[in-house]
Structures are given as structure tokens and as C-alpha cells.
Design a protein around this motif. Structure first.
Motif, PDB file in Angstrom:
ATOM      1  N   VAL A  68      10.154  -9.626 -26.629  1.00  0.00           N
ATOM      2  CA  VAL A  68      10.749 -10.343 -25.625  1.00  0.00           C
ATOM      3  C   VAL A  68      12.191  -9.404 -25.465  1.00  0.00           C
ATOM      4  CG1 VAL A  68      11.850 -12.278 -24.524  1.00  0.00           C
ATOM      5  CG2 VAL A  68       9.587 -12.327 -25.448  1.00  0.00           C
ATOM      6  N   HIS A  69      12.903  -9.433 -26.481  1.00  0.00           N
ATOM      7  CA  HIS A  69      14.132  -8.751 -26.386  1.00  0.00           C
ATOM      8  C   HIS A  69      13.868  -7.045 -25.769  1.00  0.00           C
ATOM      9  CE1 HIS A  69      17.802  -6.302 -27.954  1.00  0.00           C
ATOM     10  NE2 HIS A  69      18.305  -7.595 -27.313  1.00  0.00           N
ATOM     11  N   HIS A  70      12.998  -6.540 -26.335  1.00  0.00           N
ATOM     12  CA  HIS A  70      12.769  -5.082 -25.794  1.00  0.00           C
ATOM     13  C   HIS A  70      12.371  -5.069 -24.565  1.00  0.00           C
ATOM     14  CE1 HIS A  70      10.374  -1.142 -25.314  1.00  0.00           C
ATOM     15  NE2 HIS A  70      11.018  -0.796 -26.696  1.00  0.00           N
ATOM     16  N   ARG A  71      11.685  -5.955 -23.795  1.00  0.00           N
ATOM     17  CA  ARG A  71      11.148  -5.906 -22.227  1.00  0.00           C
ATOM     18  C   ARG A  71      12.790  -6.393 -21.705  1.00  0.00           C
ATOM     19  NH1 ARG A  71       6.664  -8.861 -23.975  1.00  0.00           N
ATOM     20  NH2 ARG A  71       7.744 -10.610 -23.555  1.00  0.00           N
ATOM     21  N   GLY A  72      13.456  -7.229 -22.263  1.00  0.00           N
ATOM     22  CA  GLY A  72      14.792  -7.203 -21.492  1.00  0.00           C
ATOM     23  C   GLY A  72      15.693  -6.373 -21.571  1.00  0.00           C
ATOM     24  N   VAL A  73      15.672  -5.322 -22.532  1.00  0.00           N
ATOM     25  CA  VAL A  73      16.754  -4.110 -22.597  1.00  0.00           C
ATOM     26  C   VAL A  73      15.861  -3.097 -21.438  1.00  0.00           C
ATOM     27  CG1 VAL A  73      17.173  -2.301 -23.906  1.00  0.00           C
ATOM     28  CG2 VAL A  73      17.185  -4.857 -24.944  1.00  0.00           C
ATOM     29  N   THR A  74      14.391  -2.990 -21.573  1.00  0.00           N
ATOM     30  CA  THR A  74      14.052  -1.817 -20.704  1.00  0.00           C
ATOM     31  C   THR A  74      14.293  -2.500 -19.205  1.00  0.00           C
ATOM     32  OG1 THR A  74      11.717  -2.943 -21.023  1.00  0.00           O
ATOM     33  CG2 THR A  74      12.295  -1.129 -22.260  1.00  0.00           C
ATOM     34  N   ASP A  75      14.081  -3.630 -18.821  1.00  0.00           N
ATOM     35  CA  ASP A  75      14.285  -4.202 -17.574  1.00  0.00           C
ATOM     36  C   ASP A  75      15.748  -3.820 -17.326  1.00  0.00           C
ATOM     37  OD1 ASP A  75      11.636  -5.195 -17.219  1.00  0.00           O
ATOM     38  OD2 ASP A  75      12.328  -7.080 -17.789  1.00  0.00           O
ATOM     39  N   CYS A  76      16.651  -4.268 -18.050  1.00  0.00           N
ATOM     40  CA  CYS A  76      18.029  -3.811 -17.842  1.00  0.00           C
ATOM     41  C   CYS A  76      18.430  -2.364 -17.620  1.00  0.00           C
ATOM     42  CB  CYS A  76      18.977  -4.351 -19.077  1.00  0.00           C
ATOM     43  SG  CYS A  76      20.697  -4.066 -18.895  1.00  0.00           S
ATOM     44  N   LEU A  77      17.665  -1.551 -18.510  1.00  0.00           N
ATOM     45  CA  LEU A  77      17.814   0.023 -18.071  1.00  0.00           C
ATOM     46  C   LEU A  77      17.196   0.317 -16.719  1.00  0.00           C
ATOM     47  CD1 LEU A  77      16.997   1.344 -21.551  1.00  0.00           C
ATOM     48  CD2 LEU A  77      19.040   1.275 -20.596  1.00  0.00           C
ATOM     49  N   ALA A  78      16.143  -0.294 -16.276  1.00  0.00           N
ATOM     50  CA  ALA A  78      15.664  -0.098 -14.984  1.00  0.00           C
ATOM     51  C   ALA A  78      16.663  -0.673 -13.910  1.00  0.00           C
ATOM     52  CB  ALA A  78      14.420  -0.652 -14.730  1.00  0.00           C
ATOM     53  N   ALA A  79      17.400  -1.450 -14.018  1.00  0.00           N
ATOM     54  CA  ALA A  79      18.418  -2.157 -13.273  1.00  0.00           C
ATOM     55  C   ALA A  79      19.716  -1.196 -13.076  1.00  0.00           C
ATOM     56  CB  ALA A  79      18.743  -3.695 -13.613  1.00  0.00           C
ATOM     57  N   ILE A  80      19.989  -0.418 -14.275  1.00  0.00           N
ATOM     58  CA  ILE A  80      21.000   0.447 -14.062  1.00  0.00           C
ATOM     59  C   ILE A  80      20.612   1.758 -13.344  1.00  0.00           C
ATOM     60  CG2 ILE A  80      22.562   1.725 -15.730  1.00  0.00           C
ATOM     61  CD1 ILE A  80      22.215  -0.602 -17.934  1.00  0.00           C
ATOM     62  N   THR A  81      19.360   2.219 -13.633  1.00  0.00           N
ATOM     63  CA  THR A  81      18.906   3.273 -12.940  1.00  0.00           C
ATOM     64  C   THR A  81      18.907   2.945 -11.502  1.00  0.00           C
ATOM     65  OG1 THR A  81      17.554   3.923 -14.779  1.00  0.00           O
ATOM     66  CG2 THR A  81      17.080   4.931 -12.715  1.00  0.00           C
ATOM     67  N   ALA A  82      18.619   1.849 -11.075  1.00  0.00           N
ATOM     68  CA  ALA A  82      18.528   1.327  -9.645  1.00  0.00           C
ATOM     69  C   ALA A  82      19.926   1.222  -8.927  1.00  0.00           C
ATOM     70  CB  ALA A  82      17.607   0.233  -9.525  1.00  0.00           C
ATOM     71  N   GLY A  83      20.987   1.079  -9.736  1.00  0.00           N
ATOM     72  CA  GLY A  83      22.314   0.896  -9.467  1.00  0.00           C
ATOM     73  C   GLY A  83      22.585  -0.454  -9.180  1.00  0.00           C
ATOM     74  N   GLU A  84      21.701  -1.494  -9.576  1.00  0.00           N
ATOM     75  CA  GLU A  84      22.043  -3.031  -9.588  1.00  0.00           C
ATOM     76  C   GLU A  84      23.311  -3.553 -10.519  1.00  0.00           C
ATOM     77  OE1 GLU A  84      19.002  -5.726  -8.754  1.00  0.00           O
ATOM     78  OE2 GLU A  84      17.669  -4.365  -9.520  1.00  0.00           O
ATOM     79  N   VAL A  85      23.323  -2.995 -11.818  1.00  0.00           N
ATOM     80  CA  VAL A  85      24.293  -3.140 -12.536  1.00  0.00           C
ATOM     81  C   VAL A  85      24.904  -1.831 -13.151  1.00  0.00           C
ATOM     82  CG1 VAL A  85      23.901  -5.438 -12.988  1.00  0.00           C
ATOM     83  CG2 VAL A  85      22.745  -3.834 -14.382  1.00  0.00           C
ATOM     84  N   TYR A  86      25.706  -1.895 -13.874  1.00  0.00           N
ATOM     85  CA  TYR A  86      26.296  -0.891 -14.794  1.00  0.00           C
ATOM     86  C   TYR A  86      26.107  -1.105 -16.148  1.00  0.00           C
ATOM     87  CZ  TYR A  86      28.902   0.127 -10.355  1.00  0.00           C
ATOM     88  OH  TYR A  86      29.206   0.557  -9.059  1.00  0.00           O
ATOM     89  N   GLN A  87      26.163  -2.287 -16.562  1.00  0.00           N
ATOM     90  CA  GLN A  87      25.990  -3.023 -17.920  1.00  0.00           C
ATOM     91  C   GLN A  87      25.499  -4.524 -17.946  1.00  0.00           C
ATOM     92  OE1 GLN A  87      28.857  -3.930 -21.905  1.00  0.00           O
ATOM     93  NE2 GLN A  87      29.671  -2.554 -20.239  1.00  0.00           N
ATOM     94  N   ALA A  88      24.944  -4.857 -19.000  1.00  0.00           N
ATOM     95  CA  ALA A  88      24.511  -6.376 -18.903  1.00  0.00           C
ATOM     96  C   ALA A  88      24.388  -6.541 -20.683  1.00  0.00           C
ATOM     97  CB  ALA A  88      23.352  -6.679 -18.111  1.00  0.00           C
ATOM     98  N   CYS A  89      24.732  -7.811 -21.023  1.00  0.00           N
ATOM     99  CA  CYS A  89      24.607  -8.048 -22.341  1.00  0.00           C
ATOM    100  C   CYS A  89      23.301  -8.958 -22.407  1.00  0.00           C
ATOM    101  CB  CYS A  89      25.891  -9.085 -22.588  1.00  0.00           C
ATOM    102  SG  CYS A  89      25.666  -9.524 -24.448  1.00  0.00           S
ATOM    103  N   VAL A  90      22.217  -8.172 -22.935  1.00  0.00           N
ATOM    104  CA  VAL A  90      20.993  -8.857 -23.127  1.00  0.00           C
ATOM    105  C   VAL A  90      20.922  -9.352 -24.489  1.00  0.00           C
ATOM    106  CG1 VAL A  90      18.537  -8.471 -23.213  1.00  0.00           C
ATOM    107  CG2 VAL A  90      20.155  -7.339 -21.528  1.00  0.00           C
ATOM    108  N   CYS A  91      20.547 -10.631 -24.484  1.00  0.00           N
ATOM    109  CA  CYS A  91      20.476 -11.623 -25.911  1.00  0.00           C
ATOM    110  C   CYS A  91      19.282 -11.957 -26.209  1.00  0.00           C
ATOM    111  CB  CYS A  91      21.540 -12.707 -25.810  1.00  0.00           C
ATOM    112  SG  CYS A  91      23.263 -12.282 -25.367  1.00  0.00           S
ATOM    113  N   THR A  92      19.077 -12.514 -27.559  1.00  0.00           N
ATOM    114  CA  THR A  92      17.761 -13.234 -27.925  1.00  0.00           C
ATOM    115  C   THR A  92      18.332 -14.145 -28.836  1.00  0.00           C
ATOM    116  OG1 THR A  92      15.774 -12.583 -29.240  1.00  0.00           O
ATOM    117  CG2 THR A  92      17.580 -11.667 -30.241  1.00  0.00           C
ATOM    118  N   GLN A  93      17.143 -14.969 -29.512  1.00  0.00           N
ATOM    119  CA  GLN A  93      17.676 -16.192 -30.278  1.00  0.00           C
ATOM    120  C   GLN A  93      16.775 -16.086 -31.507  1.00  0.00           C
ATOM    121  OE1 GLN A  93      16.991 -19.413 -27.747  1.00  0.00           O
ATOM    122  NE2 GLN A  93      18.957 -19.324 -26.681  1.00  0.00           N
ATOM    123  N   PHE A  94      17.356 -16.731 -32.593  1.00  0.00           N
ATOM    124  CA  PHE A  94      16.862 -17.108 -33.931  1.00  0.00           C
ATOM    125  C   PHE A  94      16.829 -18.608 -33.749  1.00  0.00           C
ATOM    126  CE2 PHE A  94      18.402 -13.108 -35.090  1.00  0.00           C
ATOM    127  CZ  PHE A  94      17.607 -12.460 -36.080  1.00  0.00           C
TER     128      PHE A  94
END
Length: 422
Positions: free
Chosen positions: A154-180
Motif C-alpha cells: 500500500v505504501h509503494h502504491r502511494g509513493v508511485t501515485d505521488c511520483l505520477a502526480a509530481i510528473t503531472a505537475g499537480e504537486v512538487y512534494q508530498a509526505c506519504v505515510c503508513t502505519q504500524f
């Protein structure tokens, strides 16, 4: 205000354990505590304070201090927390109250030289049970923690989705989190005391009530307000403690991550600051934290003393370092990338005093305990165009290790059972 010198009573975690045990024996509300670097001191402890749910705009609603307190005295004030406000993709509600706090007229304060002081805003004398308990600090009682591993996929998908959003110019950076997630058998205070003794975080805080407890082992300052000055010290950029810390300053990814967040903090403070007063007195300092090295910068601004703390928080909360740039769009996307509500994680815990001002941490490395002993620990990291999903996962593990790897970890399938044999 009453101030009494108590002398050398020992380390703060042991004193906290002592007042907690003594208060519990009397049926009193649990203590609240700030350990590390708070108000120029190494500990501020309320021996017993009722922490109850409050509105988000009320939690640190104390008039701005003039900065005229004697030395680093704090006297007393409002202990509280404010949760990260957004839900996760599953839409579930809060596990503990979204905001809670309580007023304590008196505190025990350990100064930077190790001397303890009793302070009371009203001039009240210390209760006999407090005096007796602090003369005999104790070790934490035994507890057990059973942690379940965070979901790497789930964390991996969040990071790859974030990278896609950065490529598309939606964000420059985002803090993607997970939980124990975990289960505590024992008292949250004993977990906090033990973990704080081992890791010595700079911005540790503990609050508890009938609703559960918050055990924050944070290294990060969100806001300090004293007089007209507001200060924020965002953390962005991480290496494990065994790595060469000089690598942080030469890492294009880590430096970019930090500078983008510094710019966001400047923007947030600029919304309330006097014109021309936002400055960056420290940029890209390398600092140690439990299990890791971090890049830390500092931003300051001048604001009017009459500005309510609720207005300061409206402009700056949630903290820039745990959201992204642009902030509004990053928060919107994070709600779809992260399946579960963050809760207190990425919110803030702290204290507001009418004589010493207000200091709040960023509630990272923070465990949220339910009244039933359930536990949630969030971890995450800033994603930029140079991020690698596997390295981002490793960073999450490095940050969690001092907390979930405490004492004697015993692997059992996908779980880690952590036993404190005190």
C-alpha cells in the motif's frame, strides 16, 4: 507565581514514572509531560491533569505571553494535542478525540542544568504526595507491545501515485505515510517512560485520559511563540544513524525536500506575520534524532501579541513538513493515497503558558493509544521527483525502529512482539 527549588531529583523519565505511580494510587488523573528541549528546560511535568476533549480552536487558547517570566519559568498552563485534520481513503472517523487538553496550575520543571523546580501560577504550595513521590524516582513497570508490520504494498502504491502526480505537475512534494498497528499490555505511561529513556527525543510529550493516551517521541518543533516572535523548525531529509551524516548535505533529493518545505513554512507564516519579518536564520543543519540523521532548518516571523493562537494555527496547521507543496492540493491527494486516518500522527502536542508562551511539536514518531490498549504508530517521508519507492520504505523502517524495535523483539510471522522485562 510561586517558585520553589527542589534540587537534583534525577532524570525526567524516572520522576515522571514516580508521580504517575503515586497519582494512580490515589485515584488521580494521570500526569502530562514534555521531555527534551521545551521552554529552555529539559522537562515540564504536570503531576496530575485532566485531559478532556475540546474544540480544535480551544486547545491552545492562551493569551500570548509577554516574555517577562523569571528565567525559563513556565508556572503552569494548558497541555493539549491537536490531531491531523484529514480522513484517510476509508473515510473512518477518529480513534481518539480530535483535540483534547487540560489546564494545570502547577508544574515540575527540570532546567537545562538538571535542577528541578516547583512552579505554580496561583502561588499554591506543592501537594504532599507530589513532594514525597519525586524524592524517590522509580523505573517503569513491565509492559508488552505486540506490533503488526505496516503494509509495504500500500505504501509503494502511494509513493508511485505521488511520483505520477509530481510528473503531472499537480504537486512538487508530498509526505506519504503508513502505519504500524499494535496492542499494549500494560500502561501507556510505562511505554512512554521506557522509550523516552532509551531514545531521548528532543520534543517528547505525553498526555492521557479516559479516552486513551498520546506518547509522542518527536524530534521536531512545529511552533514556538514567545512575545512577538514565532519560530518553526521543519525537518526534511533523513539518513539512518549508521550512515555518514555529511551525505545529507550532498543529497540533491534531501536538500530539495527541505528547501521546498522551508518555502512552504515561509508562506504559512507570511499569512500572519508583520510585513518583511519572515526570515530563515538556519538552513540545512544536520541534526541527530533517534535512529536517524535529519536536515533541519529554522524560519522565524514577527506577529502581533494580540493575534489569537487560533489564528496562528489556522494559517500554519497542519505542519508544512507533513503535508506537501502546494499544501491544499497535497492534502487532497494524500486523502486518496493513504487508506487510514493519521489521527494524532502529523498533528501536534504541546503546552501554552500565560507567562512563557506556547511551544508545539510535530507529532511524528508518535503512538496513539486507545482506551482498549490498541496502538497506532504512523511513519512516512517526503516524496520528490528523485524518490525511489524502495528507499522510501526503508526510511519508514529506520524511523519506526527505535519505537517498534524496543527491548527484545521476537519475530512471529508478520508480527514483532516487543517485551519489556523490567
Amino acid at each position: 507565581m510561586r517558585i520553589e527549588r527542589l534540587g537534583d531529583l534525577g532524570d525526567a523519565p524516572a520522576v515522571l514514572a514516580a508521580v504517575g505511580r503515586a497519582g494512580a494510587a490515589l485515584g488521580l488523573a494521570p500526569p502530562a509531560a514534555l521531555l527534551g528541549d521545551w521552554f529552555g528546560s529539559s522537562a515540564v511535568i504536570a503531576p496530575s491533569v485532566t485531559i478532556a476533549p475540546v474544540g480544535a480552536t480551544e486547545v491552545f487558547d492562551v493569551a500570548a505571553a509577554s516574555g517577562t517570566a523569571a528565567g525559563n519559568a513556565v508556572g503552569g498552563g494548558w497541555f493539549g494535542y491537536l490531531s491531523y485534520p484529514d480522513a484517510g481513503a476509508d473515510g473512518t472517523g477518529p480513534r481518539i478525540p480530535e483535540a483534547a487538553g487540560g489546564w494545570s496550575d502547577c508544574v515540575l520543571r527540570r532546567d537545562a542544568d538538571g535542577c528541578w523546580w516547583y512552579e505554580s501560577l496561583s502561588g499554591a504550595t506543592p501537594a504532599a504526595w507530589v513532594v514525597d513521590s519525586v524524592r524517590a524516582p522509580v523505573a517503569p513497570s513491565a509492559y508488552e507491545m505486540d506490533w503488526t508490520q505496516a503494509d509495504r504494498d500500500v505504501h509503494h502504491r502511494g509513493v508511485t501515485d505521488c511520483l505520477a502526480a509530481i510528473t503531472a505537475g499537480e504537486v512538487y512534494q508530498a509526505c506519504v505515510c503508513t502505519q504500524f498497528t499494535g496492542r499494549l499490555r500494560g500502561a501507556p505511561l510505562d511505554f512512554f517512560v521506557d522509550t523516552a529513556m532509551r531514545t531521548t527525543p528532543a520534543r517528547a510529550a505525553y498526555l492521557a485520559g479516559d479516552w486513551g493516551a498520546v506518547a509522542s517521541l518527536s524530534p521536531e518543533l512545529f511552533l514556538r511563540r514567545r512575545g512577538t516572535t514565532v519560530t518553526s523548525s521543519p525537518i526534511k531529509g533523513t539518513l539512518p544513524s549508521w550512515a555518514d551524516p555529511s551525505g545529507l548535505r550532498t543529497s540533491v533529493k534531501d536538500v530539495a525536500e527541505n528547501i521546498m518545505i522551508v518555502d512552504l513554512v515561509r508562506n504559512d507564516l507570511g499569512r500572519i506575520a508583520d510585513i518583511g519579518t519572515v526570515t530563515v536564520p538556519e538552513l540545512l543543519a544536520v541534526r541527530p534524532a533517534p535512529g536517524v540523521w535529519h536536515l533541519v532548518s529554522t524560519v522565524t516571523a514577527e506577529v502581533g501579541t494580540g493575534l489569537p493562537m487560533s489564528d496562528v494555527l489556522a494559517a500554519t496547521f497542519p505542519p508544512a513538513s507533513v503535508t506537501g507543496t502546494p499544501k491544499v492540493r497535497a492534502r487532497s491527494l494524500l486523502r486518496t493515497w493513504e487508506p487510514r486516518r493519521r489521527g494524532i500522527y502529523c498533528g501536534s502536542v504541546g503546552f501554552a503558558s500565560p507567562v512563557a508562551g506556547c511551544e508545539l511539536n510535530v507529532a511524528i514518531r508518535t503512538v496513539e493509544f486507545g482506551a482498549d490498549g490498541s496502538a497506532v504508530l504512523g511513519v512516512g517521508g517526503g516524496i520528490t521527483a528523485d524518490s525511489d519507492p524502495d528507499r522510501e520504505w526503508d526510511e519508514c523502517l529506520h524511523k519506526a525502529a527505535p519505537i517498534v524495535g524496543a527491548r527484545s523483539p521476537v519475530p512471529r510471522g508478520d508480527r514483532t512482539v516487543v517485551i519489556n522485562p523490567v
